[in-house]
Design a protein around this motif. Sequence first.
Motif, PDB file in Angstrom:
ATOM      1  N   GLY A   1     -69.675  48.647  11.685  1.00 20.97           N
ATOM      2  CA  GLY A   1     -69.375  48.849  10.284  1.00 20.97           C
ATOM      3  C   GLY A   1     -70.156  49.839   9.512  1.00 20.97           C
ATOM      4  O   GLY A   1     -69.495  50.206   8.242  1.00 20.97           O
ATOM      5  N   LEU A   2     -71.033  50.219   9.889  1.00 19.84           N
ATOM      6  CA  LEU A   2     -71.890  51.439   9.257  1.00 19.84           C
ATOM      7  C   LEU A   2     -71.518  52.715   9.060  1.00 19.84           C
ATOM      8  O   LEU A   2     -70.930  52.928  10.258  1.00 19.84           O
ATOM      9  N   THR A   3     -71.309  53.374   8.184  1.00 15.33           N
ATOM     10  CA  THR A   3     -71.344  54.899   8.040  1.00 15.33           C
ATOM     11  C   THR A   3     -72.570  55.569   7.773  1.00 15.33           C
ATOM     12  O   THR A   3     -73.581  55.007   6.939  1.00 15.33           O
ATOM     13  N   ALA A   4     -72.618  56.754   8.304  1.00 15.68           N
ATOM     14  CA  ALA A   4     -74.025  57.517   8.072  1.00 15.68           C
ATOM     15  C   ALA A   4     -73.572  58.626   7.427  1.00 15.68           C
ATOM     16  O   ALA A   4     -72.696  59.551   7.958  1.00 15.68           O
ATOM     17  N   ALA A   5     -74.241  58.949   6.167  1.00 12.54           N
ATOM     18  CA  ALA A   5     -74.175  60.320   5.693  1.00 12.54           C
ATOM     19  C   ALA A   5     -75.031  61.521   6.370  1.00 12.54           C
ATOM     20  O   ALA A   5     -74.836  62.536   6.322  1.00 12.54           O
ATOM     21  N   SER A   6     -75.905  61.000   7.154  1.00 12.07           N
ATOM     22  CA  SER A   6     -76.714  62.059   7.840  1.00 12.07           C
ATOM     23  C   SER A   6     -76.822  61.524   9.558  1.00 12.07           C
ATOM     24  O   SER A   6     -77.087  60.466   9.734  1.00 12.07           O
ATOM     25  N   MET A   7     -76.491  62.528  10.268  1.00 15.25           N
ATOM     26  CA  MET A   7     -76.704  62.472  11.841  1.00 15.25           C
ATOM     27  C   MET A   7     -77.150  63.389  12.427  1.00 15.25           C
ATOM     28  O   MET A   7     -76.955  64.620  12.105  1.00 15.25           O
TER      29      MET A   7
ATOM     30  N   ALA B   1     -77.710  61.591  22.085  1.00 19.21           N
ATOM     31  CA  ALA B   1     -78.502  60.720  21.252  1.00 19.21           C
ATOM     32  C   ALA B   1     -78.543  61.156  19.807  1.00 19.21           C
ATOM     33  O   ALA B   1     -78.835  62.486  19.610  1.00 19.21           O
ATOM     34  N   PHE B   2     -78.106  60.516  18.985  1.00 18.57           N
ATOM     35  CA  PHE B   2     -78.169  60.985  17.307  1.00 18.57           C
ATOM     36  C   PHE B   2     -79.094  59.804  16.627  1.00 18.57           C
ATOM     37  O   PHE B   2     -78.884  58.566  17.151  1.00 18.57           O
ATOM     38  N   LEU B   3     -79.773  60.296  15.624  1.00 21.40           N
ATOM     39  CA  LEU B   3     -80.353  59.416  14.512  1.00 21.40           C
ATOM     40  C   LEU B   3     -79.289  59.340  13.408  1.00 21.40           C
ATOM     41  O   LEU B   3     -79.032  60.396  13.027  1.00 21.40           O
ATOM     42  N   ALA B   4     -79.048  58.197  12.850  1.00 22.78           N
ATOM     43  CA  ALA B   4     -78.177  57.791  12.058  1.00 22.78           C
ATOM     44  C   ALA B   4     -78.910  57.503  11.094  1.00 22.78           C
ATOM     45  O   ALA B   4     -79.332  56.438  10.750  1.00 22.78           O
ATOM     46  N   THR B   5     -78.888  57.992   9.579  1.00 24.30           N
ATOM     47  CA  THR B   5     -79.532  57.717   8.464  1.00 24.30           C
ATOM     48  C   THR B   5     -78.576  57.728   7.160  1.00 24.30           C
ATOM     49  O   THR B   5     -77.245  58.216   7.304  1.00 24.30           O
ATOM     50  N   ALA B   6     -79.287  57.154   5.949  1.00 25.61           N
ATOM     51  CA  ALA B   6     -78.324  57.240   4.852  1.00 25.61           C
ATOM     52  C   ALA B   6     -77.232  56.326   5.106  1.00 25.61           C
ATOM     53  O   ALA B   6     -76.074  56.641   5.138  1.00 25.61           O
ATOM     54  N   LEU B   7     -77.503  55.246   5.591  1.00 30.32           N
ATOM     55  CA  LEU B   7     -76.328  54.267   6.004  1.00 30.32           C
ATOM     56  C   LEU B   7     -75.465  53.447   4.913  1.00 30.32           C
ATOM     57  O   LEU B   7     -76.486  53.084   4.040  1.00 30.32           O
ATOM     58  N   THR B   8     -74.242  53.310   5.060  1.00 29.29           N
ATOM     59  CA  THR B   8     -73.479  52.298   4.084  1.00 29.29           C
ATOM     60  C   THR B   8     -72.641  51.475   4.923  1.00 29.29           C
ATOM     61  O   THR B   8     -72.132  51.758   5.876  1.00 29.29           O
ATOM     62  N   PRO B   9     -72.941  50.147   4.382  1.00 27.62           N
ATOM     63  CA  PRO B   9     -72.382  49.083   5.371  1.00 27.62           C
ATOM     64  C   PRO B   9     -70.830  49.044   5.093  1.00 27.62           C
ATOM     65  O   PRO B   9     -70.283  49.387   4.050  1.00 27.62           O
ATOM     66  N   GLY B  10     -70.156  48.522   6.067  1.00 30.47           N
ATOM     67  CA  GLY B  10     -68.903  48.245   6.065  1.00 30.47           C
ATOM     68  C   GLY B  10     -68.409  47.169   7.161  1.00 30.47           C
ATOM     69  O   GLY B  10     -69.181  46.505   7.642  1.00 30.47           O
ATOM     70  N   THR B  11     -67.008  47.004   7.306  1.00 28.68           N
ATOM     71  CA  THR B  11     -66.678  46.092   8.388  1.00 28.68           C
ATOM     72  C   THR B  11     -66.554  46.782   9.649  1.00 28.68           C
ATOM     73  O   THR B  11     -65.732  47.827   9.816  1.00 28.68           O
TER      74      THR B  11
END
Length: 182
Positions: free
Chosen positions: A100-106, A125-135
């Motif tokens: 459910g997360l979205t990442a502003a930075s990948m 492989a990716f590092l996801a940061t600046a995460l926003t929760p979701g469903t």
Amino acid sequence: MTTPPEPTIRTLDSTVVYTNPWITLREDRIQHPDGTHGIYSVLDRPDFALVIPMENDGFHLVEEYRYPIGRRSWSFPQGSVPHSPSPLDTAHTELTEETGLTAASMTHLGRLDTAHGNTGQRFDAFLATALTPGTPNREHTEQDMRHGWFPRTDLEQMIINGVITDSCSIAAYTLLLLHTPR
């Protein structure tokens, strides 16, 4: 000093033994560099993306029952998306779908082979940061999936204690450590 070229194996012919929407198993008749013949079984699967969602010096993991090993297993979100335009798009899709997360930075950490002795499958492989929760919007086959956040020390202890055994997740985490300034 010049390194001599590595010997190559030549494919003489290839026969598809089994196929379904997820895998193809083929048997190749091969010729070794010395001229002798043999067979090589190859499992063809689509490449995939693996995402390391990181925030607050910890990581989001998913856990689900893995039929081939007969038990539940923690790992980083990962998967393939048919007809995805790029590994980055696949990474965004898998992260949102499974957590459910979205990442502003990948950030792309690297591209690795999954099991180069029996498949040509690779993963990014990716590092996801600046995460926003979701469903989450999980596939039907992921109906038993759970999602959790773990501090870095817990994640590393889970690897040491054999709680996390997914080789792709451990390899991707190693890439992250190698990308992190010391």
